[in-house]
Enzyme design. Structure first.
Site, PDB file in Angstrom:
ATOM      1  N   TYR A  31       0.870  -1.140  -0.139  1.00 34.05           N
ATOM      2  CA  TYR A  31       0.078  -0.008   0.089  1.00 34.05           C
ATOM      3  C   TYR A  31       0.844   1.219   0.111  1.00 34.05           C
ATOM      4  O   TYR A  31       2.238   1.205   0.277  1.00 34.05           O
ATOM      5  CB  TYR A  31      -0.941   0.045   1.367  1.00 34.05           C
ATOM      6  CG  TYR A  31      -0.130   0.200   2.547  1.00 34.05           C
ATOM      7  CD1 TYR A  31       0.613  -0.521   3.218  1.00 34.05           C
ATOM      8  CD2 TYR A  31      -0.521   1.532   3.039  1.00 34.05           C
ATOM      9  CE1 TYR A  31       1.340  -0.417   4.443  1.00 34.05           C
ATOM     10  CE2 TYR A  31       0.209   1.782   4.265  1.00 34.05           C
ATOM     11  CZ  TYR A  31       0.985   1.046   4.894  1.00 34.05           C
ATOM     12  OH  TYR A  31       1.494   1.281   5.967  1.00 34.05           O
ATOM     13  N   ARG A  50       8.049   3.925  -4.754  1.00 34.15           N
ATOM     14  CA  ARG A  50       8.374   3.093  -3.593  1.00 34.15           C
ATOM     15  C   ARG A  50       6.902   2.128  -3.993  1.00 34.15           C
ATOM     16  O   ARG A  50       7.456   0.859  -3.621  1.00 34.15           O
ATOM     17  CB  ARG A  50       8.159   3.892  -2.148  1.00 34.15           C
ATOM     18  CG  ARG A  50       8.117   2.964  -1.114  1.00 34.15           C
ATOM     19  CD  ARG A  50       8.023   3.927   0.221  1.00 34.15           C
ATOM     20  NE  ARG A  50       6.960   4.345   0.308  1.00 34.15           N
ATOM     21  CZ  ARG A  50       6.376   5.218   1.435  1.00 34.15           C
ATOM     22  NH1 ARG A  50       7.446   5.532   2.321  1.00 34.15           N
ATOM     23  NH2 ARG A  50       5.472   5.559   1.616  1.00 34.15           N
ATOM     24  N   ARG A  98      -6.838 -20.885  -1.220  1.00 33.13           N
ATOM     25  CA  ARG A  98      -5.934 -20.591  -0.271  1.00 33.13           C
ATOM     26  C   ARG A  98      -4.869 -21.532  -0.184  1.00 33.13           C
ATOM     27  O   ARG A  98      -4.877 -22.640  -0.156  1.00 33.13           O
ATOM     28  CB  ARG A  98      -6.673 -20.522   1.345  1.00 33.13           C
ATOM     29  CG  ARG A  98      -5.643 -20.215   2.256  1.00 33.13           C
ATOM     30  CD  ARG A  98      -6.207 -20.383   3.732  1.00 33.13           C
ATOM     31  NE  ARG A  98      -5.200 -19.902   4.729  1.00 33.13           N
ATOM     32  CZ  ARG A  98      -4.005 -20.809   5.139  1.00 33.13           C
ATOM     33  NH1 ARG A  98      -4.093 -22.076   4.611  1.00 33.13           N
ATOM     34  NH2 ARG A  98      -3.074 -20.100   6.103  1.00 33.13           N
ATOM     35  N   HIS A 100      -0.224 -21.375  -0.071  1.00 29.73           N
ATOM     36  CA  HIS A 100       0.797 -20.226   0.455  1.00 29.73           C
ATOM     37  C   HIS A 100       1.669 -19.727  -0.745  1.00 29.73           C
ATOM     38  O   HIS A 100       1.720 -18.485  -0.604  1.00 29.73           O
ATOM     39  CB  HIS A 100       1.881 -20.979   1.408  1.00 29.73           C
ATOM     40  CG  HIS A 100       1.280 -21.150   2.849  1.00 29.73           C
ATOM     41  ND1 HIS A 100       0.149 -21.760   3.198  1.00 29.73           N
ATOM     42  CD2 HIS A 100       1.745 -20.413   3.955  1.00 29.73           C
ATOM     43  CE1 HIS A 100       0.060 -21.700   4.587  1.00 29.73           C
ATOM     44  NE2 HIS A 100       0.970 -20.734   4.997  1.00 29.73           N
ATOM     45  N   LYS A 145       6.442  -2.037   2.018  1.00 25.55           N
ATOM     46  CA  LYS A 145       5.369  -1.427   2.371  1.00 25.55           C
ATOM     47  C   LYS A 145       3.974  -2.453   2.420  1.00 25.55           C
ATOM     48  O   LYS A 145       3.216  -1.874   1.404  1.00 25.55           O
ATOM     49  CB  LYS A 145       4.940   0.043   1.990  1.00 25.55           C
ATOM     50  CG  LYS A 145       4.232   0.971   2.954  1.00 25.55           C
ATOM     51  CD  LYS A 145       4.078   2.500   2.495  1.00 25.55           C
ATOM     52  CE  LYS A 145       3.288   3.411   3.264  1.00 25.55           C
ATOM     53  NZ  LYS A 145       3.380   3.303   4.554  1.00 25.55           N
ATOM     54  N   GLU A 177      13.093   2.443  13.538  1.00 21.46           N
ATOM     55  CA  GLU A 177      12.195   3.521  13.046  1.00 21.46           C
ATOM     56  C   GLU A 177      11.131   3.525  14.281  1.00 21.46           C
ATOM     57  O   GLU A 177      11.035   2.756  15.516  1.00 21.46           O
ATOM     58  CB  GLU A 177      11.698   3.146  11.681  1.00 21.46           C
ATOM     59  CG  GLU A 177      10.909   1.734  11.610  1.00 21.46           C
ATOM     60  CD  GLU A 177      10.169   1.597  10.412  1.00 21.46           C
ATOM     61  OE1 GLU A 177       9.857   2.547   9.480  1.00 21.46           O
ATOM     62  OE2 GLU A 177       9.920   0.436   9.971  1.00 21.46           O
ATOM     63  N   LEU A 201      11.156   1.316   6.850  1.00 18.39           N
ATOM     64  CA  LEU A 201      10.419   1.759   5.604  1.00 18.39           C
ATOM     65  C   LEU A 201      11.191   3.096   5.254  1.00 18.39           C
ATOM     66  O   LEU A 201      11.461   3.971   5.863  1.00 18.39           O
ATOM     67  CB  LEU A 201       9.020   2.081   6.126  1.00 18.39           C
ATOM     68  CG  LEU A 201       8.056   2.412   4.763  1.00 18.39           C
ATOM     69  CD1 LEU A 201       7.859   1.247   4.082  1.00 18.39           C
ATOM     70  CD2 LEU A 201       6.865   3.396   5.071  1.00 18.39           C
TER      71      LEU A 201
HETATM   72  C1  LIG Z   1       6.633   1.839   9.569  1.00 22.96           C
HETATM   73  C2  LIG Z   1       6.491   3.178   9.002  1.00 22.96           C
HETATM   74  N1  LIG Z   1       7.754   3.887   9.140  1.00 22.96           N
HETATM   75  C3  LIG Z   1       7.847   5.050   8.249  1.00 22.96           C
HETATM   76  C4  LIG Z   1       6.751   5.740   8.060  1.00 22.96           C
HETATM   77  C5  LIG Z   1       6.625   7.065   7.179  1.00 22.96           C
HETATM   78  O1  LIG Z   1       6.678   7.216   5.915  1.00 22.96           O
HETATM   79  P1  LIG Z   1       6.172   8.206   5.003  1.00 22.96           P
HETATM   80  O2  LIG Z   1       7.065   9.405   5.293  1.00 22.96           O
HETATM   81  O3  LIG Z   1       6.516   7.716   3.701  1.00 22.96           O
HETATM   82  O4  LIG Z   1       4.671   8.376   5.406  1.00 22.96           O
HETATM   83  C6  LIG Z   1       5.643   5.050   7.857  1.00 22.96           C
HETATM   84  C7  LIG Z   1       4.218   5.712   7.409  1.00 22.96           C
HETATM   85  O5  LIG Z   1       3.399   5.281   7.519  1.00 22.96           O
HETATM   86  C8  LIG Z   1       5.445   3.631   8.376  1.00 22.96           C
HETATM   87  O6  LIG Z   1       4.316   2.874   8.654  1.00 22.96           O
END
Ligand SMILES: Cc1ncc(COP(=O)(O)O)c(C=O)c1O
Length: 286
Positions: A31, A50, A98, A100, A145, A177, A201
């Site tokens: 997403y 991304r 279903r 895997h 993501k 993060e 991310l």
């Molecule tokens: C786990 C995680 N890290 C970092 C971010 C920040 O990413 P962005 O600046 O692209 O929104 C998000 C955004 O939802 C996130 O879910």
């Protein structure tokens, strides 16, 4: 709210997917969340890039070209009542019995919705937010993501149990993060943030903040940050498309620095708002 599902625009209540969609069964999808300011999708090419990377990582063929995505997104923005929107788009592998193993040749499910974008109000920006430091127990591909966000949801909830608004995560003694944000810390007047890796991310806002630091000659380093450095930080910031840049003013119940947004935050926050304002003045997408 008008949403998009598999080629059609419709009210949210009419958007339905089969229960065997692999997004529902396995969380098998990716997403994006794209902030829209004054009907301009902020950093759209970067978000679409991304998305391409996330899709490739889980071997889903991108169902749309960048031009097609841009057109779909423009239609959703125009079809909804708010000037500022938080646009969400999701691609799952599609519907299959279903099993895997990734089945080949499925038609991906594409869903786009949008809501009014509510960025942190002034009093939250001025006060900062409380955070907890927690062990990062998620998988090792946090660079994708993926819609399967169970670990992130658990961590955010564990933080909320203690009255905190964000979980700041450490793995093997190093900052990764936040549960839904990227993290910057200030140490000895220098802004530090971890380098991109499979453990976090690659945030679009993270890149914007680094560009701002660079462009304004603000001392910074992208390097591994230890848990001890986070605990002793003068300032901590979290960044995301929805939260923009927010100061973390307590960590595990103890004040960060003076317990209020610090001088570096006060420098960078207005620069971020200026950066956004420039986007809003640019001509709208067709
Ligand atoms: C786990 C995680 N890290 C970092 C971010 C920040 O990413 P962005 O600046 O692209 O929104 C998000 C955004 O939802 C996130 O879910």
């Amino acid at each position: 709210m008008t949403v998009y599902l598999n080629g059609e625009f419709m009210p949210l209540e009419e958007a339905k997917i089969p229960v065997l969609d692999r997004g529902f069964i396995f969380g098998d999808g990716v997403y994006e969340v794209i902030p829209v300011y004054s009907r301009h999708a902020f950093r759209l090419p970067e978000h679409l890039a991304r998305l391409e990377t996330s899709l490739a990582a889980i071997r889903i063929d991108n169902p749309h070209s960048r031009a097609e995505w841009t057109a779909l997104i423009a239609r959703i923005i125009a079809a909804n009542p708010w000037d500022d929107q938080g646009l969400y788009l999701q691609v799952t592998r599609g519907v299959a019995p279903r099993e895997h193993l990734f089945p080949k040749g499925l038609v991906p499910t594409v869903f786009i919705m949008t809501n009014e974008l509510v960025t942190p109000p002034r009093q939250v920006v001025d006060a900062g937010i409380p955070a907890m430091l927690l062990p990062d127990f998620r998988w090792l591909r946090c660079d994708i993501k993926a819609v399967s966000l169970l670990g992130n949801c658990m961590l955010r909830t564990l933080a909320a149990d203690q009255g905190a608004a964000e979980a700041i995560l450490v793995r093997d003694g190093f900052l990764t993060e936040g549960a839904a944000t990227n993290i910057f810390v200030v140490r000895g007047g220098t802004v530090l943030t971890p380098p991109k890796s499979h453990l976090m991310l690659p945030g679009i806002t993270y890149d914007v903040v680094l560009e701002i630091l660079q462009a304004n000659g603000i001392g910074h380093a992208v390097r591994p940050v230890t848990e001890a450095e986070v605990r002793a930080a003068e300032e901590i910031w979290c960044t995301s498309s929805g939260k923009e840049v927010l100061a973390v003013t307590t960590l595990d119940g103890r004040p960060v620095g003076a317990g209020k947004p610090g001088p570096m935050f006060h420098r960078v926050y207005p620069l971020y708002q200026e950066f956004k304002a420039k986007v809003m003045r640019a001509p709208a997408h067709a």
